[in-house]
Design a protein around this motif. Structure first.
Motif, PDB file in Angstrom:
ATOM      1  N   ARG A 258       3.691   5.332   7.851  1.00 37.96           N
ATOM      2  CA  ARG A 258       4.430   5.688   6.640  1.00 37.96           C
ATOM      3  C   ARG A 258       5.450   6.786   6.899  1.00 37.96           C
ATOM      4  O   ARG A 258       6.460   6.876   6.198  1.00 37.96           O
ATOM      5  N   CYS A 259       5.176   7.647   7.863  1.00 39.22           N
ATOM      6  CA  CYS A 259       6.113   8.737   8.148  1.00 39.22           C
ATOM      7  C   CYS A 259       7.420   8.208   8.724  1.00 39.22           C
ATOM      8  O   CYS A 259       8.498   8.674   8.371  1.00 39.22           O
ATOM      9  N   GLU A 260       7.317   7.238   9.630  1.00 36.57           N
ATOM     10  CA  GLU A 260       8.505   6.742  10.327  1.00 36.57           C
ATOM     11  C   GLU A 260       8.892   5.335   9.884  1.00 36.57           C
ATOM     12  O   GLU A 260       9.781   4.716  10.466  1.00 36.57           O
ATOM     13  N   ASP A 261       8.216   4.808   8.879  1.00 36.55           N
ATOM     14  CA  ASP A 261       8.467   3.443   8.377  1.00 36.55           C
ATOM     15  C   ASP A 261       8.443   2.396   9.494  1.00 36.55           C
ATOM     16  O   ASP A 261       9.356   1.577   9.624  1.00 36.55           O
ATOM     17  N   VAL A 262       7.399   2.431  10.302  1.00 34.91           N
ATOM     18  CA  VAL A 262       7.259   1.432  11.373  1.00 34.91           C
ATOM     19  C   VAL A 262       6.463   0.248  10.834  1.00 34.91           C
ATOM     20  O   VAL A 262       5.406   0.423  10.227  1.00 34.91           O
ATOM     21  N   ARG A 263       7.022  -0.953  11.051  1.00 31.77           N
ATOM     22  CA  ARG A 263       6.377  -2.162  10.516  1.00 31.77           C
ATOM     23  C   ARG A 263       5.401  -2.772  11.516  1.00 31.77           C
ATOM     24  O   ARG A 263       5.506  -2.549  12.720  1.00 31.77           O
TER      25      ARG A 263
ATOM     26  N   VAL B 228      -2.877   9.215   9.583  1.00 35.50           N
ATOM     27  CA  VAL B 228      -3.032   8.073   8.688  1.00 35.50           C
ATOM     28  C   VAL B 228      -2.948   6.765   9.487  1.00 35.50           C
ATOM     29  O   VAL B 228      -3.835   5.923   9.410  1.00 35.50           O
TER      30      VAL B 228
ATOM     31  N   PRO C  67       5.333  13.665  10.578  1.00 32.97           N
ATOM     32  CA  PRO C  67       4.587  14.871  10.228  1.00 32.97           C
ATOM     33  C   PRO C  67       3.069  14.694  10.156  1.00 32.97           C
ATOM     34  O   PRO C  67       2.348  15.646  10.413  1.00 32.97           O
ATOM     35  N   CYS C  68       2.562  13.514   9.839  1.00 34.39           N
ATOM     36  CA  CYS C  68       1.097  13.392   9.770  1.00 34.39           C
ATOM     37  C   CYS C  68       0.506  13.250  11.155  1.00 34.39           C
ATOM     38  O   CYS C  68      -0.711  13.296  11.318  1.00 34.39           O
TER      39      CYS C  68
ATOM     40  N   TRP D  96       0.826  -1.229   0.000  1.00 32.98           N
ATOM     41  CA  TRP D  96       0.000   0.000   0.000  1.00 32.98           C
ATOM     42  C   TRP D  96       0.848   1.262   0.000  1.00 32.98           C
ATOM     43  O   TRP D  96       0.327   2.345  -0.248  1.00 32.98           O
ATOM     44  N   THR D  97       2.165   1.116   0.242  1.00 35.89           N
ATOM     45  CA  THR D  97       3.027   2.301   0.224  1.00 35.89           C
ATOM     46  C   THR D  97       3.621   2.587  -1.159  1.00 35.89           C
ATOM     47  O   THR D  97       4.337   3.570  -1.326  1.00 35.89           O
TER      48      THR D  97
ATOM     49  N   GLN E  96      15.122  14.995   8.515  1.00 33.32           N
ATOM     50  CA  GLN E  96      15.055  13.936   7.504  1.00 33.32           C
ATOM     51  C   GLN E  96      15.827  14.298   6.246  1.00 33.32           C
ATOM     52  O   GLN E  96      15.593  15.297   5.662  1.00 33.32           O
TER      53      GLN E  96
ATOM     54  N   ILE F 190       4.504  -1.999   6.330  1.00 37.66           N
ATOM     55  CA  ILE F 190       4.654  -0.701   6.994  1.00 37.66           C
ATOM     56  C   ILE F 190       3.287  -0.181   7.413  1.00 37.66           C
ATOM     57  O   ILE F 190       2.338  -0.196   6.621  1.00 37.66           O
TER      58      ILE F 190
ATOM     59  N   LEU G 248      10.865  18.141  11.001  1.00 32.59           N
ATOM     60  CA  LEU G 248      11.066  17.596   9.669  1.00 32.59           C
ATOM     61  C   LEU G 248      12.489  17.747   9.158  1.00 32.59           C
ATOM     62  O   LEU G 248      12.956  16.950   8.352  1.00 32.59           O
TER      63      LEU G 248
ATOM     64  N   GLN H 293       6.670  -4.519  14.664  1.00 30.15           N
ATOM     65  CA  GLN H 293       7.200  -3.676  15.740  1.00 30.15           C
ATOM     66  C   GLN H 293       6.101  -3.229  16.707  1.00 30.15           C
ATOM     67  O   GLN H 293       6.390  -2.815  17.818  1.00 30.15           O
TER      68      GLN H 293
END
Ligand SMILES: Cc1cc2nc3c(=O)[nH]c(=O)nc-3n(C[C@H](O)[C@H](O)[C@H](O)COP(=O)(O)OP(=O)(O)OC[C@H]3O[C@@H](n4cnc5c(N)ncnc54)[C@H](O)[C@@H]3O)c2cc1C
Ligand code: FES
Lengths: 400, 80
Positions: free
Chosen positions: A334-339, A367, A362-363, A104-105, A400, A331, A397, A342
């Motif tokens: 999506r902002c921090e790529d946390v799976r 989401v 940032p979101c 989905w990403t 990054q 994931i 931000l 985790q």
């Protein structure tokens, strides 16, 4: 020096515009604010709506949160601004609920309303192969719009079972006109509409190429336009201290929140569609300017318009299979790529944020919050200030 | 028509379009790289998700789905 207004309205969608036109009947100092470059909110995006005469309008302006009671902090096209109000009307609308599934990403997997919004914003869609998926009447509105813009709609996949959708459409004669329109979409789209079907995964090298559906079919496409219902934007109300219950801002019959001098109208008080948003907006606009008589005269209309969302809720509730699409490596944030793997060892949203940074980007969990709530049953406990990373460029931000 | 440049490449599109549409028109599917380096493109189209952010006229992290194209804009993406 803060800009000074009697009535400040946040959100220029159907609810905010209606509130503004009611408020301006009695007040000469009304400010209407929207983050978007044009008024209209979600449903009237790109239709050239005008704010009511006599109302000052600030576009490309995002309200970040309160500085203190009666004073808001905003980002006005990159410039910080302070706005003081005597009365505040929140008409912040709703966003789509996104549910994670493998792939989905990938670029070109978007929200259902998300793709529509971008096409309204000039994204070239002609001849592109599009699958619209998820749930709710919005899917049909989106598909009809994209078809009109000459997209090739391959499929509209509605996750709800057929019987429930049929029961819902049987009552269409008393649904808002817009919806009835969407469901009487003509043969072309009707042929593409499938119930009890949903995307299982998306695949592609650096961008979307193909999706796998719950009926084991594979489908090559250019865009997957996918949304699973709407979530009220109640974060600003929460920051202002208004009471929220199950994600919705609590209001009385005059659309007054639990906070002094703050009213709320439209989707944040519960997803109800444009018709209800407009009525609530007018009630709030009248009530905030002391015209209780005009406000009261709309109570019956509001009651009538609020029947429909309840029926919609039960027709398009999410099926449990959608919780099992994620893999350990999918994931979620999506902002921090946390799976997903985790998150599963934590039981509260707070612990997830602390240990994985889920929802800290940032979101700010807009989401992943509703997704985590659906997948793992723990909900964000309320927004933290500032509402958005102030002037985006200035805060966190930059790392990054 | 509004003319602007995306990663140096000239594109032109109608007034009222948003920068995200200009990025797509320039041939890019992704607008940014994620924390782990995955390509990402717009998701929500309405200013919520921040997946569409890019640098506009030197200002980093602008949400390109919310910003109208303007004559002579310079847009650059970190995923470009
Ligand atoms: C992506 C999307 C597409 C939709 N498309 C349709 C459709 O085609 N047909 C249909 O019938 N319904 C559609 N809907 C449903 C929609 O919610 C309602 O029909 C209607 O637009 C609700 O009106 P509203 O005024 O309550 O909220 P909205 O129309 O959502 O308006 C809220 C406004 O508040 C602004 N805002 C929010 N927070 C801030 C802030 N902090 N600072 C400044 N501004 C802020 C937003 O930019 C937005 O313009 C859609 C919903 C979504 C999320
Ligand atoms: S696409 Fe979500 S913020 Fe722009």
């Amino acid at each position: 020096m803060p800009a000074n207004f009697e009535v400040v309205i946040v959100g220029a969608g159907p609810a905010g515009l209606a509130a503004a036109s009611a408020a301006v009947e009695r007040s000469r100092r009304v400010l209407l604010i929207d983050d978007n470059p044009a008024p209209g909110g979600q449903i009237w995006r790109g239709e050239g709506r005008q704010p009511p005469r006599g109302v000052e309008t600030w576009l490309e302006t995002q309200v970040l949160g309160p500085l203190r009671p009666g004073l808001l902090m905003a980002d006005r096209a990159g410039v910080p601004a302070q706005i003081s109000y005597e009365k505040l009307i929140l008409a912040t609308g709703a966003r789509e609920r996104f549910l994670p599934f493998p792939g989905w990403t990938l670029p070109s997997v978007m929200g259902a309303g998300g793709l529509q919004a971008l096409v309204k914003g000039g994204l070239a869609i002609e001849g592109k192969r599009v699958v619209v998926a998820g749930t709710g009447p919005l899917l049909l509105a989106v598909a009809a719009y994209l078809a009109k813009r000459n997209a090739r709609i391959l499929l509209v996949a509605e996750q709800a079972p057929r019987q429930r959708v049929l029961r819902f459409t049987a009552n269409l004669w008393r649904q808002p006109a817009k919806l009835a329109q969407a469901f009487s979409m003509g043969r072309y789209l009707a042929l593409k509409y499938r119930t009890g079907l949903w995307p299982v995964s998306a695949h592609g090298n650096g961008k979307l190429e193909e999706i796998l559906l719950s009926n084991s079919r594979r489908l090559a496409c250019d865009y997957l336009s996918c949304g699973f219902g709407l979530v009220p934007n109640s974060e600003l109300a929460a920051l202002l201290g208004c009471r929220i219950a199950t994600g919705e801002v609590l209001v009385d019959e005059f659309q007054r929140t639990t906070r002094e001098r703050i009213w709320c109208a439209g989707e944040p008080t519960g997803i109800g569609g444009a018709e209800l948003s407009i009525i609530e907006g007018r009630i709030a606009g009248y009530a905030a300017t002391g015209d209780r008589h005009s406000a009261t005269s709309l109570f019956t209309a509001r009651m009538r318009a609020s029947r429909f969302p309840r029926e919609m809720d039960s027709a398009f509730s999410l099926r449990p299979e959608l919780r099992r699409l994620v893999h350990p490596g999918t994931i979620i944030c999506r902002c921090e790529d946390v799976r997903f793997s985790q998150l599963t060892s934590h039981t509260t949203w707070r612990a997830m944020k602390l240990h994985t940074r889920c929802g800290m980007g940032p979101c700010q969990g807009r989401v992943c919050g509703p997704a985590v709530e659906f997948l793992l049953g723990c909900a964000p406990e309320g927004a933290r200030p500032p509402l958005y990373p102030a002037t985006v460029s200035q805060l966190a931000l930059d790392r990054q | 028509m509004i003319r602007l440049r995306v990663n140096g490449k000239p594109v032109s599109l109608p007034e009222g379009s948003v920068v995200a549409a200009a990025i797509a028109l320039s041939g890019l599917d992704a607008t940014r790289s994620s924390v782990r380096g995955e390509p990402r493109g717009p998701l929500c189209g309405m200013g919520i998700c921040f997946e569409c952010r890019a640098t506009i006229d030197g200002q980093p992290h602008q949400r390109t789905c919310q910003i109208p194209v303007r004559q002579g804009m310079e847009v650059s993406t970190d995923a470009g």
